[in-house]
Design a protein around this motif. Structure first.
Motif, mmCIF file in Angstrom:
data_model
loop_
_atom_site.group_PDB
_atom_site.id
_atom_site.type_symbol
_atom_site.label_atom_id
_atom_site.label_comp_id
_atom_site.label_asym_id
_atom_site.label_seq_id
_atom_site.Cartn_x
_atom_site.Cartn_y
_atom_site.Cartn_z
ATOM 1 N N THR A 50 -2.700 -10.382 10.522
ATOM 2 C CA THR A 50 -2.407 -10.329 9.091
ATOM 3 C C THR A 50 -3.699 -10.061 8.322
ATOM 4 O OG1 THR A 50 -0.635 -11.960 9.393
ATOM 5 C CG2 THR A 50 -1.402 -11.566 7.136
ATOM 6 N N GLY A 51 -3.634 -9.128 7.401
ATOM 7 C CA GLY A 51 -4.774 -8.813 6.558
ATOM 8 C C GLY A 51 -4.315 -8.491 5.159
ATOM 9 N N PHE A 52 -5.199 -7.877 4.386
ATOM 10 C CA PHE A 52 -4.810 -7.529 3.013
ATOM 11 C C PHE A 52 -5.359 -6.168 2.638
ATOM 12 C CE2 PHE A 52 -8.866 -9.781 2.462
ATOM 13 C CZ PHE A 52 -9.535 -8.997 1.524
ATOM 14 N N LYS A 53 -4.721 -5.576 1.617
ATOM 15 C CA LYS A 53 -5.139 -4.287 1.071
ATOM 16 C C LYS A 53 -5.631 -4.495 -0.346
ATOM 17 C CE LYS A 53 -3.465 0.378 -0.068
ATOM 18 N NZ LYS A 53 -2.333 1.322 0.036
ATOM 19 N N ALA A 54 -6.776 -3.897 -0.675
ATOM 20 C CA ALA A 54 -7.342 -4.101 -2.008
ATOM 21 C C ALA A 54 -8.229 -2.932 -2.401
ATOM 22 C CB ALA A 54 -8.133 -5.404 -2.051
ATOM 23 N N VAL A 55 -8.508 -2.862 -3.693
ATOM 24 C CA VAL A 55 -9.469 -1.937 -4.278
ATOM 25 C C VAL A 55 -10.652 -2.771 -4.758
ATOM 26 C CG1 VAL A 55 -9.816 -0.147 -6.020
ATOM 27 C CG2 VAL A 55 -7.535 -0.561 -5.079
ATOM 28 N N LEU A 56 -11.849 -2.264 -4.597
ATOM 29 C CA LEU A 56 -13.033 -2.989 -5.065
ATOM 30 C C LEU A 56 -13.504 -2.463 -6.416
ATOM 31 C CD1 LEU A 56 -15.412 -3.560 -2.011
ATOM 32 C CD2 LEU A 56 -13.694 -5.091 -2.985
ATOM 33 N N GLY A 57 -13.817 -3.417 -7.296
ATOM 34 C CA GLY A 57 -14.516 -3.092 -8.527
ATOM 35 C C GLY A 57 -15.935 -3.604 -8.451
ATOM 36 N N SER A 58 -16.133 -4.632 -7.622
ATOM 37 C CA SER A 58 -17.453 -5.186 -7.317
ATOM 38 C C SER A 58 -17.327 -5.948 -6.006
ATOM 39 C CB SER A 58 -17.928 -6.119 -8.437
ATOM 40 O OG SER A 58 -17.269 -7.377 -8.355
ATOM 41 N N SER A 59 -18.467 -6.374 -5.469
ATOM 42 C CA SER A 59 -18.448 -7.118 -4.208
ATOM 43 C C SER A 59 -18.493 -8.626 -4.426
ATOM 44 C CB SER A 59 -19.641 -6.698 -3.333
ATOM 45 O OG SER A 59 -20.865 -7.014 -3.989
ATOM 46 N N ASP A 60 -18.520 -9.075 -5.680
ATOM 47 C CA ASP A 60 -18.682 -10.501 -5.946
ATOM 48 C C ASP A 60 -17.577 -11.335 -5.325
ATOM 49 O OD1 ASP A 60 -20.947 -9.874 -7.340
ATOM 50 O OD2 ASP A 60 -20.042 -10.056 -9.330
ATOM 51 N N TRP A 61 -16.311 -10.897 -5.517
ATOM 52 C CA TRP A 61 -15.220 -11.717 -4.986
ATOM 53 C C TRP A 61 -15.133 -11.617 -3.466
ATOM 54 C CZ3 TRP A 61 -10.710 -10.101 -2.451
ATOM 55 C CH2 TRP A 61 -10.458 -8.723 -2.458
ATOM 56 N N ILE A 62 -15.593 -10.503 -2.906
ATOM 57 C CA ILE A 62 -15.645 -10.392 -1.448
ATOM 58 C C ILE A 62 -16.680 -11.372 -0.889
ATOM 59 C CG2 ILE A 62 -16.277 -8.875 0.473
ATOM 60 C CD1 ILE A 62 -13.541 -8.264 -0.543
ATOM 61 N N ARG A 63 -17.791 -11.500 -1.572
ATOM 62 C CA ARG A 63 -18.805 -12.469 -1.151
ATOM 63 C C ARG A 63 -18.259 -13.898 -1.241
ATOM 64 N NH1 ARG A 63 -23.816 -10.375 -0.562
ATOM 65 N NH2 ARG A 63 -24.758 -12.448 -0.758
ATOM 66 N N ASP A 64 -17.515 -14.190 -2.298
ATOM 67 C CA ASP A 64 -16.895 -15.511 -2.415
ATOM 68 C C ASP A 64 -15.909 -15.746 -1.266
ATOM 69 O OD1 ASP A 64 -18.306 -15.978 -4.726
ATOM 70 O OD2 ASP A 64 -16.656 -15.394 -6.065
ATOM 71 N N LEU A 65 -15.158 -14.694 -0.927
ATOM 72 C CA LEU A 65 -14.209 -14.801 0.184
ATOM 73 C C LEU A 65 -14.943 -15.077 1.493
ATOM 74 C CD1 LEU A 65 -11.212 -14.359 1.170
ATOM 75 C CD2 LEU A 65 -11.867 -11.984 1.597
ATOM 76 N N CYS A 66 -16.031 -14.359 1.716
ATOM 77 C CA CYS A 66 -16.791 -14.540 2.956
ATOM 78 C C CYS A 66 -17.378 -15.951 3.041
ATOM 79 C CB CYS A 66 -17.907 -13.501 3.047
ATOM 80 S SG CYS A 66 -17.325 -11.805 3.276
ATOM 81 N N ARG A 67 -17.879 -16.467 1.947
ATOM 82 C CA ARG A 67 -18.408 -17.833 1.949
ATOM 83 C C ARG A 67 -17.312 -18.842 2.309
ATOM 84 N NH1 ARG A 67 -20.701 -16.066 -3.080
ATOM 85 N NH2 ARG A 67 -22.902 -15.493 -2.824
ATOM 86 N N GLU A 68 -16.139 -18.632 1.745
ATOM 87 C CA GLU A 68 -15.022 -19.545 2.030
ATOM 88 C C GLU A 68 -14.618 -19.471 3.499
ATOM 89 O OE1 GLU A 68 -12.162 -22.467 1.138
ATOM 90 O OE2 GLU A 68 -13.884 -21.727 -0.013
ATOM 91 N N ILE A 69 -14.639 -18.259 4.061
ATOM 92 C CA ILE A 69 -14.310 -18.100 5.489
ATOM 93 C C ILE A 69 -15.329 -18.823 6.350
ATOM 94 C CG2 ILE A 69 -14.151 -16.428 7.381
ATOM 95 C CD1 ILE A 69 -13.100 -14.401 5.278
#
Length: 508
Positions: A299-318
């Motif tokens: 299971t994964g997700f599909k998204a468009v990036l406007g910035s990497s900030d929320w991806i970094r938050d996601l990675c920290r949470e992981i």
């Protein structure tokens, strides 16, 4: 006998004269009515100032959509796809030669142009190999080993016609690639080819929804029990319209579509702008893990990036929760992605193009040591070998394309996707127009296109001196800069010699 012929000819002339005079009278009456109407109306300035003649402006403006690409646009200048790109797909889909003569018509000095680094010692035929399978979701109960480099992106039944979905399903099975259902649910036409399916859970959760729009676990389990369904993709957004839900007019919500989507017949089907249950990266991980635990499938997700900030938050949470909590894949769509209908303000101005977003995502995942745990699937105008090879160089594991396969079906870029008038029968539910699309024939073209695309990506890889496409790295491609210099992708994006964080450490 001669008199009979004379009289018949005379009667013929009289009939033609009568028809001409009738047409002249009718035309004159129409002209007078149109003249008076145009002079008195207040909505259209051109018609008011130039009665009758002004009406032809709208007629020729409409025809321009169809004839511009044939008579006026140069091979490399049209958007969203130029003639050179479309022609390559058409030839590949027909299994015709894709070779050309006399030299390239592509400008090599335009900033952003990609050029690959040829090796003085290219791979020899005896060393060539096919792309190896990559496992997605190796920690799942049912991991998916996928060898297909190029796959069919999300296009739902409803957005596409029945024969179009049938042709894609059969062609995907022939080519050995997966097919994404799009957000419209799983139809029997997706399954009839017998190929692998990625089930997309859109913001309205069509096919797996309760009446209130929330996720129905029982319906989700029923879908998961189908052995053809290999993965689940939670859709957050798509490239052409991030932050905007889809709209299927009530006139297109037939009994069959309503049954598949679990919605009322004949009513407008409006998707939420985002997943109602997902309001943070914590919510996103919770939902991904719920779907994966329930189905046992990647299971994964599909998204468009406007910035990497929320991806970094996601990675920290992981990193804090543990690697098992990570999504099994991320499908990244560029702002240049397509759609059947969207506000122009979103299509033109929202989100980052794939050229900026893909290295941003890959580098962020590398920084947190989350690859290859998380596979990266790239999407967005990747319909030709150079674009696919570039995406692999940057770090994509898989490629998906929707419009590439639409061209393989026979799309002529008539720009009628948001209407029920598609002349090729691909995006219309008009039986008269659907009749022209024969699934048995188009399935062959779908398979030819997928195979030809992978084959020519392999040609690029071999010229770069590697044995198969997935060995391509950032050192194998250059990008032209505004000053005319072509710099290596490894210099532009860096990360050479990067060491991922050790277990338990979390980057800032």
């Amino acid at each position: 006998m001669t008199d009979d012929v004379f009289y018949l000819a005379a009667w013929g002339v009289l009939i033609l004269l009568g028809l001409f005079l009738t047409a002249l009278v009718v035309g004159s009456v129409w002209f007078l009515i149109a003249y008076v109407t145009d002079r008195r109306q207040t909505r259209h300035t051109v018609r008011r100032n130039f009665p009758v003649i002004g009406r032809f402006r709208y007629f020729f403006e409409h025809l321009g959509e169809f004839f511009r690409q044939y008579f006026f646009a140069m091979d490399r200048e049209e958007l969203p796809f130029n003639r050179a790109e479309r022609s390559w797909v058409y030839r590949a889909a027909k299994n015709e030669s894709t070779t050309v003569a006399f030299g390239s018509t592509r400008r090599l000095d335009t900033p952003g142009t990609i050029m690959f680094v040829n090796s003085p010692f290219p791979s020899l035929s005896k060393d060539l190999s096919e792309s190896q399978s990559l496992v997605i979701g190796e920690h799942c109960r049912h991991p998916y080993a996928a060898a297909s480099l190029v796959n069919i992106s999300g296009m739902s039944f409803g957005a596409l016609s029945k024969p179009a979905v049938q042709a894609l399903s059969r062609g995907a099975a022939m080519a050995g690639c997966w097919m994404n259902t799009g957000e419209g649910g799983l139809s029997p036409y997706h399954l009839e080819g017998g190929g692998d399916i990625v089930f997309q859970i859109g913001t309205a959760k069509y096919g797996v929804r309760r009446e209130d729009g929330s996720l129905d676990d029982e319906k989700l389990l029923e879908i998961a029990h189908n052995p053809q369904v290999k993965m689940f993709e939670l859709k957050l957004s798509q490239g052409a319209k991030p932050g905007k839900g889809g709209i299927l007019p009530g006139g297109k919500v037939t009994e069959e579509i309503a049954r598949i989507r679990h919605i009322p017949v004949g009513e407008d089907s409006i998707s939420p702008n985002g997943q109602p249950e997902v309001r943070s990266v914590e919510d996103l991980l919770d939902m991904i893990n719920h779907i994966r635990d329930l189905t046992g499938k990647p299971t994964g997700f599909k998204a468009v990036l406007g910035s990497s900030d929320w991806i970094r938050d996601l990675c920290r949470e992981i990193r804090q929760r543990g690697m098992d909590s990570a999504p099994d894949f991320i499908t990244l769509d560029g702002a240049e992605g397509g759609t059947g209908a969207a506000p122009q303000s979103l299509i033109d101005y929202m989100g980052l193009p794939l050229a900026q977003a893909l290295p941003m995502l890959v580098d962020t995942l590398d920084e947190f040591g989350l690859r290859p745990r998380i596979r990266v699937i790239a999407s967005g105008k990747l319909i030709t070998p150079d674009r696919v090879a570039w995406a692999i160089c940057v770090g994509a594991d898989f490629i998906t394309t929707a419009r590439g396969f639409m061209f393989a079906l026979g799309c002529i870029q008539a720009l009628q996707c948001n209407k029920n008038t598609c002349p090729t029968g691909i995006t219309t539910h008009d039986p008269r127009l659907q009749r022209g699309l024969v699934p048995e024939d188009k399935a062959q073209r779908v398979a030819h296109f997928a195979r030809s695309l992978v084959q020519e990506v392999g040609i690029i890889a071999h010229s770069c001196g590697v044995d198969e496409p997935r060995q391509l790295q950032r050192v194998h491609a250059r990008m032209v800069q505004p000053n005319g210099e072509a710099r290596l992708l490894s210099e532009l994006y860096g990360r050479e010699g990067f060491h991922p964080p050790t277990e338990g450490s979390v980057p800032d």
